[in-house]
Design a protein around this motif. Sequence first.
Motif: not given
Length: 247
Positions: A33-43, A125-136
């Motif tokens: 939902e929106g961006a899933a940026a490296k090093g950040g959090y996302a839904t 749809k099965f939503p998840l809030s997850l992080g911290q996303l990897p940067e590599d």
Amino acid sequence: MKVSRIAATAAVAGATVLALSGPAFAHVSVSAEGAAAKGGYATVNFKVPNERDNASTTKLEVSFPVDHPLASVMPQAIPGWTAKVTKAKLDKPLELHGKKITEAVSQVTWTANDGKGIQAGFFQKFPLSLGQLPEDTDELVFKALQTYSDKEVVRWIEVQQDGAEEPDNPAPVLALSAATEGGHHGASAATKESAAAAEPAAKTTTTAAEPTDSSDTTARVLAVVGIVVGVAGVAFGVLAGRRRTTV
């Protein structure tokens, strides 16, 4: 005889379009939902269609990548489903919010409470809030198992290979965008707080999936019907013209 051939051609054309369009939206998939940026959090949402006419989907099991572990995962309450988050020990600890993390999420399982789950002709749809996303890495691969009410299990675990055709049962893949500037690579305070507060397990009880997001499937079906009707119209036009010429 010629009219029969034309009608048969129209039927084959319609069936071919259906066969080609079906798999495009029938896979278990994941998107942010929106961006899933490296090093950040996302839904993110795991989208699960029911592909059987005589059975419902009653369980979804999603395995998390071990090469890029995620320490914080929080399921959203879903009507009619119970969610369970499973964690495993890490060979190498992670740093999260200045703390050393020794375990990460290995699997999330959703089970239908009433046994009905996702009915034929619907998806959930099965939503998840997850992080911290990897940067590599540029993507995360999640392997999923979809269980039906008749005990059939569909394994969405095949990894797409570069240059190869899409596999029959592809694993859901989450694309990661470039890291953004700001605290925790642009992750909002609300997202970070909710992710940090994630519990190892969550339970919910309410109703099953609603048919509100079936517009994409309806559009495809209408398009196929239009093609078949158009071909049939051409066939009848040709036949009528020949009859007038004969008379």
